[in-house]
Design an enzyme around this catalytic site. Structure first.
Site, PDB file in Angstrom:
ATOM      1  N   CYS A 198      45.080  28.571  23.081  1.00  0.00           N
ATOM      2  CA  CYS A 198      45.349  27.460  22.158  1.00  0.00           C
ATOM      3  C   CYS A 198      44.043  26.715  21.881  1.00  0.00           C
ATOM      4  O   CYS A 198      43.387  26.222  22.805  1.00  0.00           O
ATOM      5  CB  CYS A 198      46.392  26.513  22.758  1.00  0.00           C
ATOM      6  SG  CYS A 198      46.588  24.987  21.809  1.00  0.00           S
TER       7      CYS A 198
ATOM      8  N   ASP B 120      38.188  15.666  12.672  1.00  0.00           N
ATOM      9  CA  ASP B 120      38.545  16.969  12.096  1.00  0.00           C
ATOM     10  C   ASP B 120      37.277  17.670  11.596  1.00  0.00           C
ATOM     11  O   ASP B 120      36.395  17.050  11.007  1.00  0.00           O
ATOM     12  CB  ASP B 120      39.540  16.768  10.947  1.00  0.00           C
ATOM     13  CG  ASP B 120      40.250  18.057  10.570  1.00  0.00           C
ATOM     14  OD1 ASP B 120      41.466  18.147  10.815  1.00  0.00           O
ATOM     15  OD2 ASP B 120      39.592  18.975  10.030  1.00  0.00           O
TER      16      ASP B 120
ATOM     17  N   HIS C  47      50.423  20.625  26.355  1.00  0.00           N
ATOM     18  CA  HIS C  47      50.681  21.484  25.197  1.00  0.00           C
ATOM     19  C   HIS C  47      52.116  21.324  24.709  1.00  0.00           C
ATOM     20  O   HIS C  47      53.066  21.619  25.427  1.00  0.00           O
ATOM     21  CB  HIS C  47      50.404  22.956  25.528  1.00  0.00           C
ATOM     22  CG  HIS C  47      50.604  23.840  24.335  1.00  0.00           C
ATOM     23  ND1 HIS C  47      49.602  24.091  23.420  1.00  0.00           N
ATOM     24  CD2 HIS C  47      51.701  24.484  23.872  1.00  0.00           C
ATOM     25  CE1 HIS C  47      50.078  24.863  22.455  1.00  0.00           C
ATOM     26  NE2 HIS C  47      51.352  25.116  22.706  1.00  0.00           N
TER      27      HIS C  47
ATOM     28  N   ASN D 177      51.839  18.112  10.302  1.00  0.00           N
ATOM     29  CA  ASN D 177      52.375  19.297   9.644  1.00  0.00           C
ATOM     30  C   ASN D 177      53.156  20.123  10.662  1.00  0.00           C
ATOM     31  O   ASN D 177      52.729  20.257  11.809  1.00  0.00           O
ATOM     32  CB  ASN D 177      51.228  20.134   9.053  1.00  0.00           C
ATOM     33  CG  ASN D 177      50.492  19.388   7.966  1.00  0.00           C
ATOM     34  OD1 ASN D 177      51.091  18.653   7.190  1.00  0.00           O
ATOM     35  ND2 ASN D 177      49.179  19.564   7.913  1.00  0.00           N
TER      36      ASN D 177
ATOM     37  N   HIS E 270      49.503  23.362  18.215  1.00  0.00           N
ATOM     38  CA  HIS E 270      49.501  22.339  19.274  1.00  0.00           C
ATOM     39  C   HIS E 270      49.713  21.025  18.522  1.00  0.00           C
ATOM     40  O   HIS E 270      48.934  20.707  17.611  1.00  0.00           O
ATOM     41  CB  HIS E 270      48.159  22.377  20.011  1.00  0.00           C
ATOM     42  CG  HIS E 270      48.011  21.381  21.131  1.00  0.00           C
ATOM     43  ND1 HIS E 270      47.642  21.745  22.417  1.00  0.00           N
ATOM     44  CD2 HIS E 270      48.146  20.025  21.166  1.00  0.00           C
ATOM     45  CE1 HIS E 270      47.566  20.670  23.181  1.00  0.00           C
ATOM     46  NE2 HIS E 270      47.864  19.609  22.441  1.00  0.00           N
TER      47      HIS E 270
ATOM     48  N   HIS F 270      49.720  17.785  16.688  1.00  0.00           N
ATOM     49  CA  HIS F 270      48.613  16.883  16.354  1.00  0.00           C
ATOM     50  C   HIS F 270      49.016  15.991  15.202  1.00  0.00           C
ATOM     51  O   HIS F 270      49.796  16.378  14.339  1.00  0.00           O
ATOM     52  CB  HIS F 270      47.329  17.657  16.019  1.00  0.00           C
ATOM     53  CG  HIS F 270      47.502  18.714  14.970  1.00  0.00           C
ATOM     54  ND1 HIS F 270      48.096  19.919  15.249  1.00  0.00           N
ATOM     55  CD2 HIS F 270      47.160  18.749  13.659  1.00  0.00           C
ATOM     56  CE1 HIS F 270      48.104  20.665  14.152  1.00  0.00           C
ATOM     57  NE2 HIS F 270      47.557  19.972  13.168  1.00  0.00           N
TER      58      HIS F 270
ATOM     59  N   HIS G   8      47.311  13.827  12.162  1.00  0.00           N
ATOM     60  CA  HIS G   8      46.123  13.537  11.368  1.00  0.00           C
ATOM     61  C   HIS G   8      46.102  12.033  11.086  1.00  0.00           C
ATOM     62  O   HIS G   8      47.125  11.469  10.681  1.00  0.00           O
ATOM     63  CB  HIS G   8      46.182  14.256  10.017  1.00  0.00           C
ATOM     64  CG  HIS G   8      46.241  15.752  10.091  1.00  0.00           C
ATOM     65  ND1 HIS G   8      45.151  16.545   9.827  1.00  0.00           N
ATOM     66  CD2 HIS G   8      47.256  16.599  10.393  1.00  0.00           C
ATOM     67  CE1 HIS G   8      45.501  17.827   9.946  1.00  0.00           C
ATOM     68  NE2 HIS G   8      46.766  17.888  10.280  1.00  0.00           N
TER      69      HIS G   8
HETATM   70  P1  5GP Z   1      47.077  21.611  10.541  1.00  0.00           P
HETATM   71  O1  5GP Z   1      46.750  22.419   9.329  1.00  0.00           O
HETATM   72  O2  5GP Z   1      47.581  22.484  11.664  1.00  0.00           O
HETATM   73  O3  5GP Z   1      47.975  20.441  10.281  1.00  0.00           O
HETATM   74  O4  5GP Z   1      45.727  20.939  11.005  1.00  0.00           O
HETATM   75  C1  5GP Z   1      44.768  21.584  11.780  1.00  0.00           C
HETATM   76  C2  5GP Z   1      43.491  20.843  11.584  1.00  0.00           C
HETATM   77  O5  5GP Z   1      42.602  21.253  12.589  1.00  0.00           O
HETATM   78  C3  5GP Z   1      42.817  21.116  10.236  1.00  0.00           C
HETATM   79  O6  5GP Z   1      42.668  19.902   9.532  1.00  0.00           O
HETATM   80  C4  5GP Z   1      41.483  21.744  10.632  1.00  0.00           C
HETATM   81  O7  5GP Z   1      40.419  21.338   9.802  1.00  0.00           O
HETATM   82  C5  5GP Z   1      41.299  21.275  12.064  1.00  0.00           C
HETATM   83  N1  5GP Z   1      40.534  22.178  12.883  1.00  0.00           N
HETATM   84  C6  5GP Z   1      40.681  23.537  12.963  1.00  0.00           C
HETATM   85  N2  5GP Z   1      39.819  24.042  13.856  1.00  0.00           N
HETATM   86  C7  5GP Z   1      39.104  22.985  14.341  1.00  0.00           C
HETATM   87  C8  5GP Z   1      38.048  22.895  15.304  1.00  0.00           C
HETATM   88  O8  5GP Z   1      37.591  23.866  15.905  1.00  0.00           O
HETATM   89  N3  5GP Z   1      37.554  21.644  15.554  1.00  0.00           N
HETATM   90  C9  5GP Z   1      38.039  20.532  14.912  1.00  0.00           C
HETATM   91  N4  5GP Z   1      37.483  19.359  15.222  1.00  0.00           N
HETATM   92  N5  5GP Z   1      39.033  20.597  14.015  1.00  0.00           N
HETATM   93  C10 5GP Z   1      39.569  21.815  13.725  1.00  0.00           C
HETATM   94 ZN    ZN Z   2      47.612  23.637  23.269  1.00  0.00          ZN
END
Ligand code: 5GP
Ligand code: ZN
Length: 112
Positions: free
Chosen positions: A3, A29, A45, A85, A96, A98, A100
């Site tokens: 993860c 991000d 997790h 999301n 995992h 999260h 935003h």
């Molecule tokens: P999701 O699309 O799952 O709602 O959001 C995942 C977020 O994680 C995205 O906005 C993406 O830019 C961010 N993200 C993906 N990989 C990494 C990483 O390695 N480091 C950081 N800081 N953010 C990440």
């Molecule tokens: Zn995790």
């Protein structure tokens, strides 16, 4: 378990830390979609907000207790948006939980 956000929490993958306490971790991000774009995750997790239940809800409460402190630290005194999301249709890319935190400008009124 493989993860990305668990690896970030454990320090195996570097991140720009914004806030940390016993139960949550916040970091910038990597691909910001607003002038300020931070992610807040539980240290345990949980796959998504669809997996929140009576057993793990305290981790979510801790995140929402931390969010006002994080927002203040990020200079978001004029407001911000919190988004999570979920699953395929929600375009969740990291499995995992999260949240935003988006801000630093007047955000779009269109959320979908
Ligand atoms: P999701 O699309 O799952 O709602 O959001 C995942 C977020 O994680 C995205 O906005 C993406 O830019 C961010 N993200 C993906 N990989 C990494 C990483 O390695 N480091 C950081 N800081 N953010 C990440
Ligand atoms: Zn995790």
């Amino acid at each position: 378990m493989d993860c990305l956000f668990c690896a970030i929490i454990n320090g195996e993958i570097p991140s720009k830390k914004v806030y940390e306490d016993d139960s949550c971790y916040a970091f910038l991000d990597i691909n910001p979609q607003a002038p300020v774009h931070c992610l807040v995750v539980p240290k345990t997790h949980i796959a998504s907000a669809d997996e929140i239940d009576e057993q793990n809800a305290q981790a979510v409460a801790a995140i929402f207790t931390a969010i006002p402190k994080i927002a203040d630290q990020l200079g978001l005194q004029n407001g911000y948006r919190v988004v999570s999301n979920i699953g395929e249709d929600g375009c969740q890319s990291v499995k995992h939980l999260h949240f935003h935190i988006l801000g630093g400008k007047k955000l779009s009124e269109n959320m979908a």
